[in-house]
Write an enzyme that holds these catalytic residues in place. Sequence first.
Site, PDB file in Angstrom:
ATOM      1  N   HIS A 167      -4.957  -0.108   6.609  1.00  0.00           N
ATOM      2  CA  HIS A 167      -4.345   0.567   7.773  1.00  0.00           C
ATOM      3  C   HIS A 167      -5.197   0.585   9.060  1.00  0.00           C
ATOM      4  O   HIS A 167      -5.739   1.604   9.427  1.00  0.00           O
ATOM      5  CB  HIS A 167      -3.929   1.989   7.418  1.00  0.00           C
ATOM      6  CG  HIS A 167      -4.854   2.734   6.488  1.00  0.00           C
ATOM      7  ND1 HIS A 167      -6.204   2.801   6.659  1.00  0.00           N
ATOM      8  CD2 HIS A 167      -4.583   3.441   5.362  1.00  0.00           C
ATOM      9  CE1 HIS A 167      -6.732   3.511   5.689  1.00  0.00           C
ATOM     10  NE2 HIS A 167      -5.774   3.909   4.889  1.00  0.00           N
TER      11      HIS A 167
ATOM     12  N   ASP B 278       1.620   2.856   3.488  1.00  0.00           N
ATOM     13  CA  ASP B 278       0.715   3.960   3.145  1.00  0.00           C
ATOM     14  C   ASP B 278       1.530   5.225   2.844  1.00  0.00           C
ATOM     15  O   ASP B 278       1.159   6.338   3.234  1.00  0.00           O
ATOM     16  CB  ASP B 278      -0.320   4.224   4.240  1.00  0.00           C
ATOM     17  CG  ASP B 278      -1.485   5.083   3.733  1.00  0.00           C
ATOM     18  OD1 ASP B 278      -1.581   5.296   2.508  1.00  0.00           O
ATOM     19  OD2 ASP B 278      -2.284   5.557   4.565  1.00  0.00           O
TER      20      ASP B 278
ATOM     21  N   HIS C 250       1.511   5.072  -2.153  1.00  0.00           N
ATOM     22  CA  HIS C 250       1.076   6.030  -3.184  1.00  0.00           C
ATOM     23  C   HIS C 250       2.329   6.619  -3.821  1.00  0.00           C
ATOM     24  O   HIS C 250       2.891   7.590  -3.334  1.00  0.00           O
ATOM     25  CB  HIS C 250       0.191   7.100  -2.551  1.00  0.00           C
ATOM     26  CG  HIS C 250      -0.988   6.536  -1.810  1.00  0.00           C
ATOM     27  ND1 HIS C 250      -2.147   6.151  -2.445  1.00  0.00           N
ATOM     28  CD2 HIS C 250      -1.171   6.233  -0.500  1.00  0.00           C
ATOM     29  CE1 HIS C 250      -3.005   5.666  -1.549  1.00  0.00           C
ATOM     30  NE2 HIS C 250      -2.431   5.699  -0.360  1.00  0.00           N
TER      31      HIS C 250
ATOM     32  N   HIS D 264       0.879  -1.181   0.000  1.00  0.00           N
ATOM     33  CA  HIS D 264       0.000   0.000   0.000  1.00  0.00           C
ATOM     34  C   HIS D 264       0.908   1.220   0.000  1.00  0.00           C
ATOM     35  O   HIS D 264       1.395   1.645   1.052  1.00  0.00           O
ATOM     36  CB  HIS D 264      -0.897  -0.042   1.248  1.00  0.00           C
ATOM     37  CG  HIS D 264      -1.846   1.122   1.405  1.00  0.00           C
ATOM     38  ND1 HIS D 264      -2.952   1.061   2.235  1.00  0.00           N
ATOM     39  CD2 HIS D 264      -1.856   2.370   0.877  1.00  0.00           C
ATOM     40  CE1 HIS D 264      -3.599   2.221   2.193  1.00  0.00           C
ATOM     41  NE2 HIS D 264      -2.944   3.037   1.387  1.00  0.00           N
TER      42      HIS D 264
ATOM     43  N   HIS E 288     -10.816   1.539   2.919  1.00  0.00           N
ATOM     44  CA  HIS E 288     -10.483   2.533   3.951  1.00  0.00           C
ATOM     45  C   HIS E 288     -11.734   2.668   4.808  1.00  0.00           C
ATOM     46  O   HIS E 288     -12.751   3.177   4.353  1.00  0.00           O
ATOM     47  CB  HIS E 288     -10.105   3.873   3.304  1.00  0.00           C
ATOM     48  CG  HIS E 288      -9.772   4.937   4.307  1.00  0.00           C
ATOM     49  ND1 HIS E 288      -8.582   5.643   4.277  1.00  0.00           N
ATOM     50  CD2 HIS E 288     -10.446   5.413   5.378  1.00  0.00           C
ATOM     51  CE1 HIS E 288      -8.550   6.498   5.292  1.00  0.00           C
ATOM     52  NE2 HIS E 288      -9.682   6.379   5.962  1.00  0.00           N
TER      53      HIS E 288
HETATM   54 ZN   LIG Z   1      -3.355   5.099   1.435  1.00  0.00          ZN
END
Ligand SMILES: [Zn+2]
Length: 469
Positions: free
Chosen positions: A248, A321, A78, A76, A193
């Site tokens: 997360h 993340d 970005h 995960h 999420h």
């Molecule tokens: Zn994320």
Amino acid sequence: MSSSITSKHRKQMDRGGVDLVIRNAQLLLESGLVRGGVGVSGGVITIIATDEHLPDADTTIDAKGYILMPGLIDGHAHIHDPNMLSHESFQSGSRAAAGGGVTTLIDMPLTTQVDSVTGLEEKIQQGISHSLVDFSFYAGMINSENISVVPILIDKGIAAFKAFTCEPFQVGAGVITKALSEVSEYGGHLTVHSEDQGVLDEFKKDMDGEWDAPISHSLARPNLAEQIAIRQNVSLAEQTGGHLHIAHITTREGLFEIERAKLHGVMVTTEVCPHHLVFYRDDMNRLGPRSKMNPPLRTKEDRAALWSGLLRGIIDMTVSDHAPCPIEKKDAGKEDIREAWSGVDGTQMILRVLLSEGINKGRLSFTRLLRVASRNPARIFGLYPKKGVLRIGSDADFVIFDPNREEKITADMMFSKCGWTLYEGMTMRGAPVMTFVRGIQVYGEGKILSKPGRSEFQVMGGGNRPRGV
Ligand SMILES: [Zn+2]
């Protein structure tokens, strides 16, 4: 097979078939630590043996005092949003990955949707041209308009889809139900999420007049929001039989919902981020807007529950993340935390945190480290046993680390484009020393040692996801 591979194979035959030998290591196998080394031919592991049984090779590395494990899979991150390249890109983000022992990045959409074959193919080309490490993609954000793209993208090798129960990509239970059914039919998973927007809407009202204190960001997003959303998503997973992955996890209550669901046989997995394992809510006023992310930092008790969940196998994997930004976008929140970008650096820190705060503080064992950082993500994304394990025939993706090396974390050592780190000034014990992707050394002793152009897009296999990784 191309002619270059044929000639490469012929050269290997001439010298006994081994390109690289790493000896004198402790190998982190699924059964635990053993002394020995590995031999690599054509980018895959061909020998795992005690030192006296390792052959000579063109390149031999002495790993005395170090531990060798399969490269991390950051499931995960970005990394490369075509419209947010001032934040991160494959060039910088994959260097950060290599510097953290991550050999496969799963890029997730940040703000630009990945919900078409064209969009996916453009990102694959960007990765092949610019990434130092292997990579694959999440598609999303899933909504009622683009849900029909699921089977098409699965056909292209993507089996991981993202949805939100809250802003800015909020969808309702109907979309999540349909998406879970759709992805499970094709052997994929849906990552959600999970924070309940209704709870967030109501609790943020209590913070009016207090937004100059960064901690208000956390207080406005109570644990209840996560718990309610997870409970609802779990019941949708139970009804559809689809594989739900909770993004997360941060709270005791959320973890309890997941543990209960697992005990009832619901196909649910989850992940935790390094920042939630290191920091807690009371750090926010000291750290300022840099410590803003979603879900937010929680209490010390929540942090303790996350370590316990990781050790007990309730939390399946660690992910970064990774979502840093130019520092100006953080500084914008100095007077009002609502104005700051939500997101922090992370892919270079996963292994450091697991070693320093986990292994060296007695909160994690080496076999759990292997599972949560490498093996389980490989299984969840359908990349196992090509990735995530030291096994004959698996890709020669390694991180060699020194479990005892002390390091002061500074922005200077980080490869992210952002130029700052949430971990600034911390002294950590345990650090990656070398990283190899399919037998090529990409990182060593603080330096990037390879150029982009060798990375490969990883097709997610699907179907290789047994209940409970
Ligand atoms: Zn994320």
